[in-house]
Motif scaffolding. Structure first.
Motif, PDB file in Angstrom:
ATOM      1  N   GLY A  15      51.549   2.932  31.784  1.00  0.00           N
ATOM      2  CA  GLY A  15      52.826   3.542  31.446  1.00  0.00           C
ATOM      3  C   GLY A  15      53.613   2.739  30.440  1.00  0.00           C
ATOM      4  O   GLY A  15      54.806   2.983  30.233  1.00  0.00           O
ATOM      5  N   GLY A  16      52.934   1.779  29.779  1.00  0.00           N
ATOM      6  CA  GLY A  16      53.579   0.919  28.789  1.00  0.00           C
ATOM      7  C   GLY A  16      53.897  -0.447  29.365  1.00  0.00           C
ATOM      8  O   GLY A  16      54.265  -0.568  30.543  1.00  0.00           O
ATOM      9  N   LEU A  17      53.732  -1.487  28.537  1.00  0.00           N
ATOM     10  CA  LEU A  17      54.019  -2.856  28.950  1.00  0.00           C
ATOM     11  C   LEU A  17      54.990  -3.485  27.954  1.00  0.00           C
ATOM     12  O   LEU A  17      55.001  -3.126  26.774  1.00  0.00           O
ATOM     13  N   PRO A  18      55.818  -4.425  28.404  1.00  0.00           N
ATOM     14  CA  PRO A  18      56.836  -5.010  27.512  1.00  0.00           C
ATOM     15  C   PRO A  18      56.198  -5.669  26.286  1.00  0.00           C
ATOM     16  O   PRO A  18      55.259  -6.452  26.417  1.00  0.00           O
ATOM     17  N   PRO A  19      56.713  -5.378  25.087  1.00  0.00           N
ATOM     18  CA  PRO A  19      56.164  -5.967  23.861  1.00  0.00           C
ATOM     19  C   PRO A  19      56.731  -7.369  23.605  1.00  0.00           C
ATOM     20  O   PRO A  19      57.433  -7.604  22.609  1.00  0.00           O
ATOM     21  N   PHE A  20      56.420  -8.293  24.512  1.00  0.00           N
ATOM     22  CA  PHE A  20      56.961  -9.641  24.387  1.00  0.00           C
ATOM     23  C   PHE A  20      56.576 -10.289  23.057  1.00  0.00           C
ATOM     24  O   PHE A  20      57.332 -11.093  22.516  1.00  0.00           O
ATOM     25  N   ASP A  21      55.394  -9.948  22.563  1.00  0.00           N
ATOM     26  CA  ASP A  21      54.931 -10.566  21.317  1.00  0.00           C
ATOM     27  C   ASP A  21      55.686 -10.051  20.097  1.00  0.00           C
ATOM     28  O   ASP A  21      55.625 -10.656  19.019  1.00  0.00           O
ATOM     29  N   GLN A  22      56.387  -8.944  20.227  1.00  0.00           N
ATOM     30  CA  GLN A  22      57.136  -8.377  19.114  1.00  0.00           C
ATOM     31  C   GLN A  22      58.627  -8.706  19.181  1.00  0.00           C
ATOM     32  O   GLN A  22      59.365  -8.421  18.232  1.00  0.00           O
ATOM     33  N   ALA A  23      59.051  -9.289  20.279  1.00  0.00           N
ATOM     34  CA  ALA A  23      60.474  -9.557  20.482  1.00  0.00           C
ATOM     35  C   ALA A  23      60.838 -10.959  19.985  1.00  0.00           C
ATOM     36  O   ALA A  23      60.067 -11.903  20.117  1.00  0.00           O
ATOM     37  N   THR A  24      61.999 -11.058  19.398  1.00  0.00           N
ATOM     38  CA  THR A  24      62.609 -12.331  19.019  1.00  0.00           C
ATOM     39  C   THR A  24      64.076 -12.254  19.409  1.00  0.00           C
ATOM     40  O   THR A  24      64.616 -11.145  19.590  1.00  0.00           O
ATOM     41  N   ASP A 432      59.793  12.429  36.373  1.00  0.00           N
ATOM     42  CA  ASP A 432      58.955  13.338  35.586  1.00  0.00           C
ATOM     43  C   ASP A 432      57.493  12.924  35.693  1.00  0.00           C
ATOM     44  O   ASP A 432      56.745  12.949  34.725  1.00  0.00           O
ATOM     45  N   GLY A 433      57.084  12.516  36.874  1.00  0.00           N
ATOM     46  CA  GLY A 433      55.749  11.953  37.084  1.00  0.00           C
ATOM     47  C   GLY A 433      55.854  10.496  37.479  1.00  0.00           C
ATOM     48  O   GLY A 433      56.840   9.816  37.183  1.00  0.00           O
ATOM     49  N   TYR A 480      64.121   7.948  42.122  1.00  0.00           N
ATOM     50  CA  TYR A 480      65.015   7.507  41.061  1.00  0.00           C
ATOM     51  C   TYR A 480      65.073   5.976  41.000  1.00  0.00           C
ATOM     52  O   TYR A 480      65.201   5.313  42.035  1.00  0.00           O
ATOM     53  N   PRO A 481      65.022   5.393  39.797  1.00  0.00           N
ATOM     54  CA  PRO A 481      65.040   3.929  39.683  1.00  0.00           C
ATOM     55  C   PRO A 481      66.240   3.281  40.366  1.00  0.00           C
ATOM     56  O   PRO A 481      66.100   2.210  40.970  1.00  0.00           O
ATOM     57  N   SER A 482      67.396   3.921  40.293  1.00  0.00           N
ATOM     58  CA  SER A 482      68.602   3.324  40.884  1.00  0.00           C
ATOM     59  C   SER A 482      68.565   3.289  42.407  1.00  0.00           C
ATOM     60  O   SER A 482      69.456   2.703  43.034  1.00  0.00           O
ATOM     61  N   LEU A 483      67.556   3.926  43.000  1.00  0.00           N
ATOM     62  CA  LEU A 483      67.384   3.878  44.460  1.00  0.00           C
ATOM     63  C   LEU A 483      66.128   3.086  44.833  1.00  0.00           C
ATOM     64  O   LEU A 483      65.642   3.183  45.949  1.00  0.00           O
TER      65      LEU A 483
END
Length: 524
Positions: A15-24, A432-433, A480-483
């Motif tokens: 579902g996607g992973l954080p792009p740590f290598d692209q972040a500054t 949504d899934g 829901y994420p908030s729960l």
């Protein structure tokens, strides 16, 4: 990837992973400013919707509107706690009041608040978790000033911005305090210390430009080793004073004025919201509900705990007297004579135990226990972007399907907060899934001079504890994420992790996995 790219859905599997290598730090700051602007636009559109308020067009729309913001906030939080170089500290100080400000702006939007109340007025038509989410949003808005007059809202926003800025500075100073050292120039001061601790102190001194002496860094692992094993009482006192005096002495890390200001501003903010003190405001959403309810059980156990502690202290004093101490045990003596008591009376040597608690052994035991308890399996992932090469990444699966990913950032390094914690990189959801959760487990284990990572018992315990938080989060089935499972009353958050610690005491588990780091022999 530019700053705008950090707002796009994360790439890759799971579902996607954080792009740590692209972040500054620079990209994170620019992306956060963009995310704040977009969030403001989205919330304005929700609040100004001409159609009648429903759960879908108001509460759910609000929940979805924060996804890009949460993504950038995750990158900011990870960099600000584990990779503070390249201007991240300064960027975090600039962003802190902006983040607090957008939260206040959303919560104090009177049109949005009216729509939330309209949704709650029709709660009988909602499902239980929809009611719970609407109530949570409503409560959050009240605690950020939704019911205040415009003048008091503005005052609260100003206070919250100042608090956020001061807290960012506080955290920065706390991190910098981990670079403080106590110097030892006489080898005799190191008598009793494990060879690995002496070698690490010599290596650190060499790195700091003073070869031939020893440096004790202001981190828990280095400090505890001295307090447990060093025969030099003077060294123990100096190291202990450094540890308890973190950020409490004149210099670049001094937090005393910051603490006073934060406490004062928190009190003002709480009183604006109608609470007598900040303690009342902080405890209200927790199980205890009031400061008195939290304090009463502590006071009830105070006398028996104090009595038992004095009995133990007398036992240690006997050992200290036989050792020639000649005066009452002080704070910097306690761990040293407790260790002596373990060896003399119980035949237990903490340093010998450490030789079996190599970090991979402890991880293997942890994964074994969690597999038997929860039917989950762990698989290490190698081709995943990470914030530092030391970070290890594990897929967590059940019945052949991934249920989450854990980033294990276990080793101490410069620019990392000197503590242990678990952080949600992404909360599981099923709007949504199904979207699986991502967890970041951080500790500060020390490498030995030969690159070995041997853990004291309390550090092996920390690993079981923090992974308990991670699994608690990944096992969430909230829609829901908030729960999510980390959103329970804060007094409850520590329960799963404390239960998880107990499995480290399982004798068959220790026999299977805790092998001597050199001989491979099982722990006796």
């Amino acid at each position: 990837m530019d700053a705008e790219g950090l707002l796009a859905p994360w790439p890759g599997p799971y579902g996607g992973l954080p792009p740590f290598d692209q972040a500054t730090p620079e990209r994170i700051e620019r992306a956060m400013r963009l995310a704040i602007d977009r969030r403001r636009e989205d919330v304005t559109a929700i609040a100004d919707n001409p159609n009648a308020a429903t759960f879908e067009n108001t509460v759910l729309a609000l929940e979805k509107s924060s996804r890009a913001f949460r993504q950038v906030e995750t990158l900011r939080a990870v960099f600000a706690s584990t990779r503070m170089g390249d201007g991240m500290v300064e960027a975090d100080k600039r962003l802190a009041p902006l983040i607090a400000g957008i939260e206040d702006e959303i919560a104090q939007n009177s049109r949005l608040f009216t729509r939330i109340e309209a949704v709650l007025a029709a709660r009988s038509a909602l499902e239980p978790d929809q009611v719970q989410l609407a109530e949570r949003v409503h409560r959050h808005m009240l605690r950020r000033g939704a019911a205040l007059t415009p003048a008091k809202r503005a005052e609260l926003t100003e206070l919250n911005g100042r608090i956020a800025r001061l807290q960012a500075e506080f955290q920065s100073n706390l991190s910098k305090s981990g670079d403080e050292v106590v110097w030892a120039v006489d080898a005799g001061e190191l008598e009793g210390l494990p060879a690995s601790a002496i070698a690490s102190a010599a290596k650190l001194a060499d790195e700091l430009g003073k070869p031939g002496v020893w440096a004790i860094r202001n981190t828990r692992a280095a400090v505890w080793s001295v307090l447990q094993f060093a025969r030099s009482r003077r060294l123990r006192q100096r190291v202990r004073d450094m540890w308890v005096g973190r950020c409490a002495a004149e210099g670049s890390c001094d937090n005393r004025a910051l603490v006073k200001s934060i406490v004062t501003l928190r009190g003002k903010a709480a009183r604006l919201l109608g609470y007598p003190t900040f303690a009342h405001m902080a405890v209200e959403p927790r199980m205890a509900k009031t400061p008195e309810a939290a304090l009463d059980p502590l006071m009830a156990i105070w006398s028996p705990v104090r009595f038992e502690s004095l009995v133990r202290l007398k036992d240690l004093q006997v050992i200290a007297d036989a050792d020639g101490l000649g005066e009452p045990i002080q704070a910097w003596d306690y761990l040293f004579y407790r260790e002596a008591h373990r060896r003399m009376r119980l035949g237990f040597d903490s340093e010998r135990v450490r030789e079996y608690l190599e970090v991979n052994n402890v991880l293997a035991a942890l994964f074994d226990a969690m597999g038997r308890l929860h039917q989950v399996q762990f698989r290490e992932l190698n081709d995943v972007a990470r914030v530092h090469p030391d970070v290890r990444v594990f897929e967590v699966s059940r019945d052949g399907s991934a249920i989450g990913v854990i980033y294990a950032d276990l080793l101490a390094r410069e620019g990392k907060m000197p503590s242990s914690w678990q952080y949600e990189l992404r909360t599981p959801e099923n709007i949504d899934g199904r979207v699986i959760g991502l967890s970041n487990v951080c500790t500060n284990f020390q490498r030995g001079p030969d690159g070995e990572v041997l853990l004291g018992w309390e550090y092996a315990n920390v690993l079981f504890h923090e992974f308990g938080h991670a699994l608690h989060m990944l096992f969430s089935r909230a829609r829901y994420p908030s729960l999510g499972s980390m959103q329970v009353a804060w007094d409850v958050v520590e329960l799963p992790s404390q239960l998880n610690e107990r499995w480290l005491f399982d004798p068959p588990l220790l026999k299977r996995h805790m092998r001597h780091h050199r001989s491979g022999a099982a722990m006796p």
